[in-house]
Design an enzyme around this catalytic site. Structure first.
Site, PDB file in Angstrom:
ATOM      1  N   LYS A  79       0.864  -1.187   0.000  1.00  0.00           N
ATOM      2  CA  LYS A  79       0.000   0.000   0.000  1.00  0.00           C
ATOM      3  C   LYS A  79       0.896   1.230   0.000  1.00  0.00           C
ATOM      4  CE  LYS A  79      -3.880   1.983   2.674  1.00  0.00           C
ATOM      5  NZ  LYS A  79      -4.772   1.781   3.843  1.00  0.00           N
ATOM      6  N   SER A 154      -9.811   1.959   2.707  1.00  0.00           N
ATOM      7  CA  SER A 154      -8.887   2.728   1.908  1.00  0.00           C
ATOM      8  C   SER A 154      -7.858   1.859   1.167  1.00  0.00           C
ATOM      9  CB  SER A 154      -8.131   3.725   2.787  1.00  0.00           C
ATOM     10  OG  SER A 154      -7.323   3.052   3.723  1.00  0.00           O
ATOM     11  N   SER A 178     -10.076  -0.555   6.864  1.00  0.00           N
ATOM     12  CA  SER A 178      -9.471  -0.457   5.533  1.00  0.00           C
ATOM     13  C   SER A 178      -8.772  -1.708   5.017  1.00  0.00           C
ATOM     14  CB  SER A 178      -8.498   0.714   5.488  1.00  0.00           C
ATOM     15  OG  SER A 178      -9.220   1.899   5.327  1.00  0.00           O
TER      16      SER A 178
HETATM   17  N1  GLN Z   1     -13.455   4.090   6.050  1.00  0.00           N
HETATM   18  C1  GLN Z   1     -12.864   4.488   7.273  1.00  0.00           C
HETATM   19  C2  GLN Z   1     -12.464   5.941   7.207  1.00  0.00           C
HETATM   20  O1  GLN Z   1     -12.722   6.541   6.225  1.00  0.00           O
HETATM   21  C3  GLN Z   1     -11.688   3.619   7.626  1.00  0.00           C
HETATM   22  C4  GLN Z   1     -10.461   3.981   6.881  1.00  0.00           C
HETATM   23  C5  GLN Z   1      -9.263   3.183   7.322  1.00  0.00           C
HETATM   24  O2  GLN Z   1      -9.365   2.151   7.969  1.00  0.00           O
HETATM   25  N2  GLN Z   1      -8.098   3.701   6.991  1.00  0.00           N
HETATM   26  O3  GLN Z   1     -11.912   6.489   8.106  1.00  0.00           O
END
Ligand code: GLN
Length: 492
Positions: A79, A154, A178
């Site tokens: 990532k 994400s 995410s």
């Molecule tokens: N969807 C969640 C957010 O927008 C989690 C994102 C994540 O785990 N980085 O914060």
């Protein structure tokens, strides 16, 4: 050999060690697939062919010399939130589009030491804020099952590369879902470890008390191989825990599903937005586990309505503090022709950050400001503790807790959900991070549009091994994890 991208990590390891194919051949095979297919999926932000082939040659030499580790020569995608020395690390943001990291994250160092080959860096929501990967400065990644849909977020790029067979496995991070949600949207297995199990050193910070790195792969066994590489204490991360690391691969069958008590939180299955076909697939998977000998036990998790508001105060509060370092002075984006220092700060941040990131900085700064700190931030921290206690009470009765990973399957690209609609989609994943617990997503079938559905299993602290083992046995008895995304089928 055309089918190298279909092999599991175990098969890749055996093939390399037995000299059936070299790491150079394997790496070139993946680089060719990326060139051929990724224009459609758009999962890679940066491909690193030179680095990959150098690492492949080093792995081949070590294998020949008989001193290679088990995973030497196997390709991996990171990532784009993990710092990689000499390679752009963008976090999906214009702010870091020009940032070449001077050092490696600990996870990246460990991957290198294990002889893994870095194919490149993959797309993500800007600074890991989002659930679709659409907030990336580099544009949306597509879901390999259907290119009109998002891969989740994400860690959408990490999910898409594995689902499209553009990397055998990938690293991800999970602050509020995410790893699990994109794994769910793309039909993969993804593990969010206990907070402190994997070092956060060199991971671009979003919300430091919630961020945790983990593996995304096709199966629990493939995840276990990557966990063996990345887990463990790191003196460079004071929140990483000095606790013995399990051998996740050796423990693949250590937990028996027979007699396993699986908690079913009834409040979770009454959430208004839970799609009927998601509910049906998850319930079928629980029935299957029951057939394999598990005991389903109803448990109470009473704080569900507090998950979204609590997370969406704490995460933005920490983000507003973490992102204050991007000031246009030290590194990252700087605006052109600033007239004075204030103008430099203002315009660098206004031009460098995207909309969702700005929204979170504003919410977080507000929640932390002198007049509101007690009313919002301190209160959210108290609720956070209650959420954790709710889980611990449930774990007095059961070994693991089952839930959907997300209330729906993947969204259409450009669906343009409002921020609140988007945040509500995180209802099943956020509490795990607030409590610091480990949880895993496993694919359990398809919805009416042929998009994957995921089951989430939440474990008590340090139960990664148990979670991987349970999913492994489920996968020995089912074949959902072997189903391939459309674009992978077309390019078999
Ligand atoms: N969807 C969640 C957010 O927008 C989690 C994102 C994540 O785990 N980085 O914060």
């Amino acid at each position: 050999m055309t089918n190298l991208h279909r092999l599991s990590i175990r098969e890749l390891s055996e093939g390399l060690q037995q000299g059936k194919f070299s790491s150079r051949e394997l790496t070139q095979h993946y680089l060719k697939r990326i060139e051929k297919i990724d224009a459609q999926v758009k999962s890679y932000v940066t491909v690193t062919p030179e680095l990959a082939l150098n690492q492949a040659d080093a792995a081949d030499a070590a294998i020949k010399a008989g001193n290679a580790t088990a995973l030497a020569g196997i390709p991996l995608a990171h990532k784009d939130i993990f710092c990689t020395q000499g390679v752009r690390t963008s976090a999906g943001s214009k702010m870091l589009d020009n940032f070449i990291s001077p050092y490696d994250a600990t996870v990246v160092v460990k991957a290198k030491e294990a002889g893994l080959v870095t194919l490149g860096k993959v797309n993500m929501d800007e600074f890991a804020m989002g659930s679709t990967s659409e907030s990336s400065y580099y544009g949306a990644t597509k879901n390999p099952w259907n290119l009109d849909y998002v891969p989740g977020g994400s860690s959408g790029g990490s999910a898409a590369v594995v689902a499209a067979d553009l990397a055998p496995f990938a690293t991800g991070t999970d602050t509020g879902g995410s790893i699990r949600q994109p794994a769910s949207f793309c039909g993969l297995t993804g593990l969010k470890p206990t907070y402190g199990r994997v070092s956060r050193f060199g991971i671009i910070a979003f919300a430091s008390s919630l961020d945790q790195a983990g593996p995304m792969a096709r199966s629990a066994e493939d995840c276990a191989y990557l966990m063996n590489v990345i887990a463990g204490h790191d003196a460079k991360d004071s929140t990483s825990v000095d606790k013995e690391v399990d051998d996740y691969v050796a423990n693949m069958n250590a937990t028996s599903v027979k007699g396993l008590r699986i908690g079913i939180p009834k409040q979770y299955f009454n959430v208004a937005g839970l799609a009927a076909d998601v509910k049906a697939r998850v319930e079928e998977s629980l029935k299957k586990l029951e057939d394999m000998g598990a005991i389903l036990v109803e448990v109470d998790l009473n704080m569900v309505e507090a998950y979204v508001p609590t997370y969406y105060l704490i995460a933005p509060a920490e983000a507003s503090s973490n992102l204050s370092r991007y000031d246009g002075v030290r590194y990252g984006y700087r605006c052109e022709n600033p007239v004075d220092l204030m103008d430099l700060y203002k315009r660098s941040r206004s031009e460098g950050f995207g909309e969702e990131v700005k929204r979170r900085i504003l919410i977080g700064t507000y929640a932390l400001s002198a007049g509101y700190y007690d009313a919002y931030y301190v209160k959210a921290q108290k609720v956070r503790r209650l959420i954790q206690q709710d889980f611990l009470k449930a774990f007095e009765q059961v070994d693991v807790i089952a839930a959907p990973s997300a209330p729906t399957t993947a969204y259409k690209i450009g669906a343009n959900l409002s921020p609140t609609e988007m945040y509500l989609g995180d209802v099943y994943t956020l509490a795990v991070n607030l409590a610091g617990l480990p949880a895993i997503n496993a694919p359990v079938g398809l919805d009416d549009h042929n998009l994957p559905v995921g089951l989430q299993l939440i474990g008590n602290y340090w139960s990664e091994s148990q979670l991987l083992s349970i999913v492994h046995q489920y996968q020995q008895n089912t074949d959902f994890h072997t189903q391939r995304a459309a674009i992978a089928e077309e390019n078999a």
